[in-house]
Design an enzyme around this catalytic site. Structure first.
Site, PDB file in Angstrom:
ATOM      1  CD  GLU A   1      -1.783   2.165   2.134  1.00 52.36           C
ATOM      2  OE1 GLU A   1      -1.486   3.280   1.637  1.00 52.36           O
ATOM      3  OE2 GLU A   1      -1.890   1.957   3.345  1.00 52.36           O
TER       4      GLU A   1
ATOM      5  CB  CYS B   1      -2.253   6.085   3.405  1.00 52.03           C
ATOM      6  SG  CYS B   1      -0.931   5.340   4.362  1.00 52.03           S
TER       7      CYS B   1
END
Length: 543
Positions: A293, A327
């Site tokens: 990720e 994120c």
């Protein structure tokens, strides 16, 4: 040996403590923070169950008070990386053979240790070492890691229960084997929960792990490792080391038994890792699993029918909680002209009410960015925006690293939808807003979809259901996690599995069964009860 089809405790999301004045948890956390500030922790590597204190000592400091000493850790060298790999492989045989319910018990115990006796310490470590306020630490280093551990145990049992059909006289079954080799977990600074989940999810499925946390997360990683050890993770199953990225890569990606990487970090680093693995692919015993990720340029898109207050709140929370170092944090916003003035007014009022300072003062909503490198990068973008003709600072813009790495929550308004801060990942409390003509919604959808290389999170705010449906369709590849009438942050384990594609990663969805499936290699077994004794099929007979 006793056997049974064991049913694990039903997973549930850990309740979030609020830390209100006068509450027991607030008092306990404040006392723990004060006590830990008085300590100077000596943090070792953990290799094969042994505490290794060898090599260069590196100091740890709170980002919001960089003159204060929290402790030291020992910088790992290539020899330590090799030792960690050797220890992991030595532990593999017994760990693979251990019955799955005992692996489940270990990580369920870890969840209970965090929920109870270690909650204040892990939260305090995150607050001091990563400059998270009490609430942001609670939802991360307490609730989310607890949720990962509990739900992953449940997902593991669901995977094991997935079995093929069998026809008459045959029994088909699947074994869910761990990968053949070791897994490398490379974890980020911004979420203690991610740092705990990446190695533990692999280990839970029977793998052995070499874990390298971010240097700016070592302080809380040490607490996690203490918890894993107390929970009963055997020696060598998870090995915690602190090498440089290149030193780790030289050893790990050239090792025959490298079986996979579980990564969260920057897109550039992940792409370089993937290339490195590709360059060594002929060396490996098996094709490695590559799970990552990576970056994001997460968006908030408002439609002309949106509630201005809802848009403003989505911006204030989505862009500035934890200084935008999520994120999923909103980094670009598209607001129609008809509601912009109302949205702007409330956001500016919100920002004016936000206090900034150290995490020890629970009244501070904004704390420091993680380190000087991050501070300098963000300060440079803000300084450039002050000079550019197609951008203007409408809120914040001040930066000060005298005591800590403090960046004011900053909003840049641009007349250029392709302005640099609309496209590049900044990872800080800086939001860029583009105001569009309210009747050009379909055009702005194309802009949102094509502006950046990333596709992690995004949100649409609207009252018009046709607009919501249109955005959902047109932006189907623009975000792996898409929010309707909400901010683009706050994914909950078991409810919103998290991950993105394009430049944002492999979309293997942490917090779901999808991720755990990447850490097993199934074997299908077919057993025929009465095997044939003649090769001839009926069609061969003469008429």
């Amino acid at each position: 040996m006793a056997t049974g089809f064991f049913k694990v405790p039903a997973a549930h999301n850990e309740p979030i403590k609020q830390y209100a004045p006068g509450s027991k948890e607030r008092d306990e956390l404040k006392k723990k923070i004060a006590a830990m500030r008085k300590e100077v922790r000596d943090i070792p590597m953990f290799i094969g169950g042994k505490e290794i204190r060898d090599g260069k000592k590196t100091s740890l400091h709170p980002p919001h008070d960089h003159q204060h000493l929290l402790g030291y850790y020992y910088k790992s060298e290539k020899k330590h990386v090799q030792q960690a790999v050797t220890a992991a492989l030595a532990a593999r045989k017994k760990w693979v053979a251990l019955s799955w319910e005992h692996r489940a018990s270990i990580f369920l115990k870890a969840a209970e240790l965090i929920a109870g006796p270690y909650r204040a310490e892990l939260n305090a470590a995150t607050m001091l070492g990563q400059s998270k306020n009490a609430y942001q630490a609670e939802i991360d280093s307490a609730c989310e890691i607890i949720d990962f551990l509990r739900f992953n145990v449940q997902f593991m049992t669901e995977i094991y229960s997935m079995q093929p059909q069998s026809s008459a006289g045959i029994w088909n079954r699947s074994e869910w084997r761990p990968l053949e080799g070791f897994v490398y977990a490379l974890t980020p600074f911004n979420f203690t929960a991610i740092a705990g989940n990446l190695p533990s999810s692999c280990a839970m499925m029977g793998n052995v792990v070499v874990w390298k946390p971010s240097n700016t997360q070592v302080y809380s990683a040490y607490v996690l490792m203490k918890i894993f050890r107390e929970a009963g993770v055997p020696d060598g199953v998870i090995n915690l080391i602190y090498p440089s990225g290149p030193d780790a890569a030289d050893v790990i990606f050239s090792h025959r038994d490298f079986a996979g990487i579980h990564f969260t970090g920057s897109t550039e680093v992940f792409q370089n890792i993937w290339k490195n693995i590709g360059d060594h692919i002929h060396l490996y015993k098996t094709y490695p699993r590559i799970v990552g990720e990576t970056g994001g340029k997460d968006f908030i898109l408002a439609h002309k029918s949106a509630d201005a207050k809802a848009v403003a709140t989505a911006i204030s929370r989505g862009a500035f909680e934890y200084q935008g170092q999520k994120c999923s944090a909103a980094s670009r916003a598209y607001v129609p002209a008809n509601i912009w003035n109302a949205v702007k007014k409330q956001v500016l009022e919100d920002l004016a009410s936000m206090k900034m300072g150290g995490t020890e003062d629970f009244g501070n909503f904004i704390n420091a960015v993680i380190d000087e490198k991050s501070f300098d990068k963000l300060a440079a973008y803000i300084a450039q925006a002050k000079k550019d003709k197609d951008a203007k600072i409408i809120a914040g813009g001040k930066c000060d690293k005298t005591k800590g790495y403090f960046i004011e929550p900053t909003i840049i308004q641009t007349t250029n939808p392709n302005y640099v801060t609309m496209c590049e990942e900044l990872f800080g409390p800086v939001l860029t807003v583009y105001v569009y003509e309210e009747d050009k919604f379909e055009e702005i959808l194309k802009t949102v979809d094509s502006t950046s290389i990333y596709a992690l999170t995004g949100s649409i705010l609207a009252q018009d259901r046709y607009a919501i449906e249109l955005a959902t369709q047109k932006l189907q590849n623009a975000a792996g996690n898409f929010y309707i009438n909400d901010k683009p942050t706050g994914a909950v384990v078991g409810q919103q599995p998290f991950g993105g594609s394009r430049g944002s990663g492999t979309n293997d969805k942490a917090g779901s069964m999808i991720n755990l499936l990447r850490w097993v290699s199934p074997r299908t077994i077919k057993e025929t009860f009465v095997p044939p004794v003649d090769y001839r099929y009926p069609f061969l007979a003469k008429d």
